[in-house]
Write a protein that holds these residues in place. Structure first.
Motif, short mmCIF file in Angstrom:
data_model
loop_
_atom_site.label_atom_id
_atom_site.label_comp_id
_atom_site.label_asym_id
_atom_site.label_seq_id
_atom_site.Cartn_x
_atom_site.Cartn_y
_atom_site.Cartn_z
N THR A 180 0.86 -1.18 0.00
CA THR A 180 0.00 0.00 0.00
C THR A 180 0.90 1.23 0.00
N ILE A 181 0.30 2.37 -0.23
CA ILE A 181 1.09 3.61 -0.23
C ILE A 181 1.69 3.84 1.16
N GLU A 182 0.95 3.45 2.20
CA GLU A 182 1.48 3.61 3.56
C GLU A 182 2.71 2.73 3.77
N GLN A 183 2.62 1.48 3.29
CA GLN A 183 3.75 0.57 3.44
C GLN A 183 4.97 1.08 2.67
N ALA A 184 4.71 1.64 1.50
CA ALA A 184 5.83 2.16 0.70
C ALA A 184 6.51 3.32 1.43
N ALA A 185 5.70 4.20 2.00
CA ALA A 185 6.27 5.33 2.75
C ALA A 185 6.99 4.83 4.00
N ALA A 186 6.39 3.85 4.67
CA ALA A 186 7.00 3.31 5.90
C ALA A 186 8.31 2.60 5.59
N ALA A 187 8.41 2.02 4.38
CA ALA A 187 9.64 1.33 3.99
C ALA A 187 10.76 2.31 3.66
N GLY A 188 10.43 3.59 3.59
CA GLY A 188 11.47 4.59 3.39
C GLY A 188 11.33 5.43 2.14
N MET A 189 10.32 5.18 1.32
CA MET A 189 10.16 5.99 0.11
C MET A 189 9.78 7.41 0.51
N ASP A 190 10.59 8.37 0.07
CA ASP A 190 10.38 9.76 0.45
C ASP A 190 9.28 10.40 -0.39
N GLN A 191 9.09 9.87 -1.58
CA GLN A 191 8.15 10.46 -2.52
C GLN A 191 7.42 9.33 -3.24
N ILE A 192 6.23 9.66 -3.75
CA ILE A 192 5.46 8.67 -4.50
C ILE A 192 5.01 9.31 -5.82
N ALA A 193 5.23 8.56 -6.89
CA ALA A 193 4.80 9.02 -8.21
C ALA A 193 3.37 8.58 -8.47
#
Ligand code: ZN
Length: 653
Positions: free
Chosen positions: A444-457
């Motif tokens: 999920t977008i939350e998991q991606a952010a929690a994994a360290g992604m600073d930005q989302i396209a």
């Protein structure tokens, strides 16, 4: 593989018709081209040429699978023995969203041209060719043979066009490539106008296609004859040098209206800080930097500084496009013409994009400042590109490679697995790089952010802006300081109802070159009406507004779209979403500058910052559409004329 007799038989084509054992229909040539997307092998074009009497028939089967989606095109081209076209037909797709359905029948000095469901009778010039985009490559091969046999005209007119397109072919020299112990001698050509921008094509001594590298406004697409496959990267490097050389030439020819030290006097200045516009303002530029900025009564222009009177104009900070793929040199003048002075590239060929960045940074080539995000996918048959990380060790290597090549960011693609996402982010952060990208499959977008992604396209948030789930997601992103580039203009471009003309929402589509127009003329969602398309778009725009209201940084990005003009459309859409014109402008200036930690350097018009500015004919705070009214673009103090930039790459100003 080409059959062994090809060389022999092609040689007879240019002399008198040979006596044949099977005169009715004879296969005289065939070939197989390996197709690649961003250097990844994805399929084949297989063609054959037969002769019956004094006519030749090329049939081509163009077929690839990109990220799980099949793309097929069937084409036939019938010509006289001297390659003069008699009939052409192409049906299918040449790229994921590029539908092709065209047929041309030559009838004396006229042709009946059917393209995209419309039919027209076109008067043909004395010399012409029938070609519709880069595919099939074998048709471009016959076009080159025709051109060589017909006096190498400076301009070759092609149909379908609007109504007739202009192609410029230039020989660029001979070279030899070594495959194992064999040496293959080739002639290289630059072809401008079959697609938007220049292609590189190599023919061998028999006139057979050896390789072709094209872009067509999208990512790089390479066709290499099967037996020459080991030379793929060599072809890419050679084409890159050619194209960067072309951009350096274009730069030398582009008038530079001002540079060094000067003052622009009398404009309305929207400095992008959020403060009120300055009426009757002055910007003093010295050696690429803003030496001073303010209202005329507070700024003293030193006596030795030349002034430029710009009363009636509005000056805003240079725009940013935070989601692009600058895959061809033509983007460089386009971006400046559109007032864009900084772009973030979100995935490209390493060889090309680093060469382009270096040419721009050194001042040899004009163009926006290029920030690079290196794309990495998870590998496997459906993967994108040729850079993969499936293990923690590979994750480290990929980050190190991009870091060494001067990239600011890593872009994660869809097939990277969750543990590797975390490994890439940790490694990138260790190098001081940030991470952006798609929300990978299974996250999920939350998991991606929690994994360290600073930005989302892209706007990877399902549901409605008012719902509790979406509100929670937005709060999560806010807490993680996640930056979003929602690419709403791209969604609109591909998601509009197929029956609605693009000009209904993107007025500049009438100014783009004919081949690019043909690429987008068939884009759009089939089977939905305009109201449904609008409802979908508005769902996205409400989320953009909710993100912005919650304090999640939203940055303007296009994912290419209609070159340059999609930046303006993205900004307009944010105003439609409910942002003020100032807030929408900031989403294309200071907000991305902060996201890339360059706000001390760019993003607003303030003393000491880089002189990246746009001089507009009208004030975008009065109507956001005025962001399209670019007169001059100033990049590190150098003043370029927007109409001249547009015209240099075949756009109407
Ligand atoms: Zn993209």
């Amino acid at each position: 593989m080409r059959i062994a007799v090809a060389a022999l038989v092609v040689a007879t084509l240019v002399s008198a018709p040979a006596v044949r054992l099977q005169p009715d229909r004879d296969q005289i040539e065939r070939g197989t081209l390996r197709l690649h997307y961003v250097q990844k092998p994805i399929g084949y074009e297989r063609y054959e040429i037969t002769r019956d009497g004094d006519a030749l028939t090329l049939s081509s089967d163009f077929d690839f699978t990109d990220r799980g989606g099949r793309v097929q095109l069937a084409a036939t081209l019938r010509t006289k023995n001297d390659f003069t076209p008699l009939a052409f037909k192409a049906t299918g797709k040449s790229y994921r969203f590029v539908n092709v359905d065209s047929e041309i029948r030559v009838d004396g000095s006229d042709a009946l041209v059917r393209a995209d469901g419309a039919e027209a009778r076109v008067t043909l010039p004395a010399q012409f060719y029938t070609v519709d985009g880069y595919a099939p490559f074998a048709a471009q091969m016959l076009m080159l043979r025709y051109w060589k046999q017909h006096g190498q005209p400076r301009v070759l007119r092609t149909v379908p066009g609007l109504p007739i397109n202009e192609v410029v072919i230039e020989p660029r020299g001979r070279e030899a490539i070594r495959i194992g112990t064999a040496v293959v001698r080739l002639e290289r050509y630059a072809i401008d106008g079959v697609v938007w921008g220049r292609e590189t094509v190599w023919l061998d001594d028999q006139g057979s296609l050896a390789a072709a590298i094209t872009r067509a406004g999208g990512l790089s697409f390479e066709a290499v004859r099967e037996d020459l496959e080991p030379a793929l990267v060599g072809f890419v490097q050679r084409a890159t040098r050619d194209r960067i050389g072309d951009l350096e030439n274009l730069t030398r020819q582009m008038p530079l209206l001002k540079s060094g030290t000067y003052a622009m006097v009398g404009a309305t200045i929207v400095d992008g800080t959020g403060r009120q516009a300055i009426a009757d303002g002055v910007v003093v530029v010295r050696d690429g930097r803003i030496a001073d900025v303010g209202s005329r009564d507070t700024i003293t222009v030193p006596a030795d500084v030349p002034t430029v009177a710009v009363a009636g104009k509005t000056i805003v900070p240079g725009l940013w496009d935070m989601h692009t793929h600058v895959t061809q040199i033509e983007w460089a003048p386009v971006y400046l013409a559109a007032g864009v002075t900084t772009v973030r590239d979100m995935g490209n060929e390493l060889e090309f994009v680093t060469a382009l960045r270096d040419a721009i940074d050194s001042g040899r080539a004009l163009g926006p400042r290029l920030l690079l995000a290196g794309l990495v996918d998870g590998g496997g048959p459906d993967a994108f590109g040729v850079v993969y990380a499936a293990t923690a060790e590979e994750a480290k290597q990929v980050v190190a490679t991009y870091h060494d090549a001067g990239f600011q960011q890593i872009k994660i693609y869809t097939l990277v697995t969750p543990p590797i996402v975390a490994a890439i982010c940790a490694e990138a952060h260790r190098f001081g790089m940030t991470v952006t990208g798609h929300v990978p499959n299974g996250m999920t977008i939350e998991q991606a952010a929690a994994a360290g992604m600073d930005q989302i396209a892209h706007l990877a948030i399902r549901g409605d802006a008012g719902s509790d789930d979406v509100a929670k997601t937005i709060q999560f992103l806010k807490a993680h300081k996640t930056v979003i580039d929602p690419t709403q203009s791209w969604n609109e471009l591909l998601g509009h109802a197929a029956g609605t003309p693009i000009s209904a929402f993107q007025p500049a589509v009438t100014k783009i070159p004919a081949p690019l127009n043909r690429v987008f003329s068939n884009a759009g969602a089939a089977g939905i009406d305009a109201a449904t398309a609008r409802t979908r778009l508005e769902r996205g725009l409400r989320i953009v507004k909710a993100l912005h209201d919650a304090g999640v940084p939203v940055v303007v990005g296009t994912d290419e779209g209609i070159p340059g003009h999609s930046v303006h459309r993205e900004i307009e859409l944010y105003v439609e979403a409910g942002l003020t014109p100032m807030e929408a402008l900031q989403a294309a200036t200071i907000v991305p500058a902060r996201a890339m930690k360059l706000d001390g350097e760019a993003g607003t018009l303030e003393r000491g910052k880089r002189a990246d500015m746009v001089v507009l004919n009208a004030n975008p705070l009065e109507s956001i559409r005025n962001i399209r009214a670019v007169r001059w673009t100033i990049r590190a103090g150098r003043v370029y004329d927007a109409p001249a930039l547009w015209k240099s790459v075949r756009f109407l100003p």
